[in-house]
Design an enzyme around this catalytic site. Sequence first.
Site, PDB file in Angstrom:
ATOM      1  N   ASP A 109     -16.179 -14.423  30.458  1.00 41.84           N
ATOM      2  CA  ASP A 109     -16.630 -14.170  31.837  1.00 41.84           C
ATOM      3  C   ASP A 109     -17.405 -15.333  32.437  1.00 41.84           C
ATOM      4  O   ASP A 109     -18.051 -15.182  33.487  1.00 41.84           O
ATOM      5  CB  ASP A 109     -17.495 -12.905  31.891  1.00 41.84           C
ATOM      6  CG  ASP A 109     -18.820 -13.065  31.158  1.00 41.84           C
ATOM      7  OD1 ASP A 109     -18.981 -14.060  30.405  1.00 41.84           O
ATOM      8  OD2 ASP A 109     -19.702 -12.205  31.340  1.00 41.84           O
ATOM      9  N   HIS A 130     -17.588 -20.210  22.861  1.00 45.64           N
ATOM     10  CA  HIS A 130     -18.944 -19.806  23.222  1.00 45.64           C
ATOM     11  C   HIS A 130     -18.943 -18.855  24.414  1.00 45.64           C
ATOM     12  O   HIS A 130     -19.830 -18.007  24.523  1.00 45.64           O
ATOM     13  CB  HIS A 130     -19.799 -21.040  23.526  1.00 45.64           C
ATOM     14  CG  HIS A 130     -20.327 -21.713  22.311  1.00 45.64           C
ATOM     15  ND1 HIS A 130     -21.661 -21.723  21.975  1.00 45.64           N
ATOM     16  CD2 HIS A 130     -19.697 -22.385  21.317  1.00 45.64           C
ATOM     17  CE1 HIS A 130     -21.835 -22.378  20.838  1.00 45.64           C
ATOM     18  NE2 HIS A 130     -20.656 -22.798  20.421  1.00 45.64           N
ATOM     19  N   HIS A 166     -11.034 -26.396  14.244  1.00 47.09           N
ATOM     20  CA  HIS A 166     -11.847 -27.464  13.669  1.00 47.09           C
ATOM     21  C   HIS A 166     -11.010 -28.658  13.220  1.00 47.09           C
ATOM     22  O   HIS A 166     -11.555 -29.599  12.646  1.00 47.09           O
ATOM     23  CB  HIS A 166     -12.663 -26.930  12.485  1.00 47.09           C
ATOM     24  CG  HIS A 166     -13.789 -26.034  12.890  1.00 47.09           C
ATOM     25  ND1 HIS A 166     -14.555 -25.323  11.988  1.00 47.09           N
ATOM     26  CD2 HIS A 166     -14.283 -25.727  14.115  1.00 47.09           C
ATOM     27  CE1 HIS A 166     -15.460 -24.618  12.637  1.00 47.09           C
ATOM     28  NE2 HIS A 166     -15.313 -24.841  13.930  1.00 47.09           N
ATOM     29  N   SER A 220     -20.085 -16.589  31.575  1.00 42.61           N
ATOM     30  CA  SER A 220     -21.546 -16.419  31.568  1.00 42.61           C
ATOM     31  C   SER A 220     -22.252 -17.601  30.921  1.00 42.61           C
ATOM     32  O   SER A 220     -23.437 -17.836  31.172  1.00 42.61           O
ATOM     33  CB  SER A 220     -21.931 -15.113  30.872  1.00 42.61           C
ATOM     34  OG  SER A 220     -21.393 -15.057  29.560  1.00 42.61           O
TER      35      SER A 220
END
Length: 341
Positions: free
Chosen positions: A87, A79, A204, A89
Site C-alpha cells: 500500500d 518492505h 538475494h 505505506s
Amino acid sequence: MALRRLVVVVVVAAVAASCRQGLAFPAMSALPGLPVAGLAVGFYNATCPQVEELVLAEMRDIVQRDWTLGPALLRFMFHDCLVRGCDASIMLISRNRTGEQDAAPSYGLRGYDEIEQIKAKVEEECPMTVSCADIIAMAARDAVYLSQGPRYPVETGRRDGKVSVMCDANNDLPPPFSNIVDLKTYFSVKGLGWKDLVVLSGSHTIGRAQCSTFAADRLYNFSGSGGQDPSLNKTYAASLREACEAGLQNDNTTVYMDTSSPSTFDLGYYRDVYSNTSLFLSDQALMHDRWTSAYVERMAAAASPDEFFSDYAVAMTNMGRIEVLTGDNGEIRKTCGAHVD
C-alpha cells in the site's frame, strides 16, 4: 527451545496486532495463489495505457546511473508488502519519527527518491490515476528484468494506504538472523507458503548488504559463542572479515550478496546457499527444512534458470496480493511521500 519459539511467535503476533488499530479492511487472497478482487494485469489499460513503459523507461535511467538501485528497489517492494500490505505505506513520512521509515529494519533502505522520480513522470502523463503502490510493484519487476531476469506480468489496481507505524515494520519483517521455523511463520502469517519463501529468497542473487546486517551473527558472535558460524565456508568467512570490522555496530560497509554475479538475476544465490557461502543466517536456514532445501539443491544444480524464473513470477504475484487496498479503500496521491503526522 520449542517453547521459546512459541513464545516469540505469540508475542510478535500480539504486538503486531496492537499496531493495527484503525486499519481499513484490506482485500486479501484467502490462500496463496488465489486472485484478489480489484487487482488485474492491465488494470490501467483504459486510463493510463502507457504506464508500464513509462516506469520501465525511468527504471532504465535509474539503473544506468547506479546499478545497485535496481536491487534496492526490489528490496523496497518487500518492505512495502510485508508491512501492512502492498500500500506504499513505506513512503509515508512521520515528523515524529514513528513511521515505517524510522523502524530498525528500514535502516539503509534506498529507493525513496527513485519512486518519487517515477511517480512524477507518471503524473505528467496520467494525473492522479496510478497509485504509488503499483509503481513500487512495477519498479521491482523492472529491477529484476534489467538484471537479466524475467519481465513477468504485474497485477495492478492497488490504492495507497494512509497509515505508517514503526512497530509494524519492526514486527512484520523477518530479521536476517531468522531460523527456518521463524521464517516460515513470518511468511505464513502473510498468506505465503514455503515455496514462496524459498523462491523469494532468491532475490538475494542481486545487490549488496551492509556488514551490520550479518557480521555479528555470522562472523564474530554466532549464537553468543564469540566465534564464527561453523556452517559458514571458512574461505568465504575470511574474505568477509577483511571487509567487516568486528564490534562495529553500525558498520555500513557493503558486500555483494552473490559474489559470482551480483548484478545478474540468476541461480548464483542457490549455489551459494548449497555451498555454505550465503551471507545471512536466514539464507542458510533454507537448508534446515526438507522442502526448501530440496528446492535449493535443485536450483543449484539446474542448467537453466527457467524453472526459477517461472516460480519467481508466481511468488512475486502472491506477495503483491498481500493486504492490498482496492476499490474505494485507500487513495491515489499526487506525491508518494506524504506526511502522516
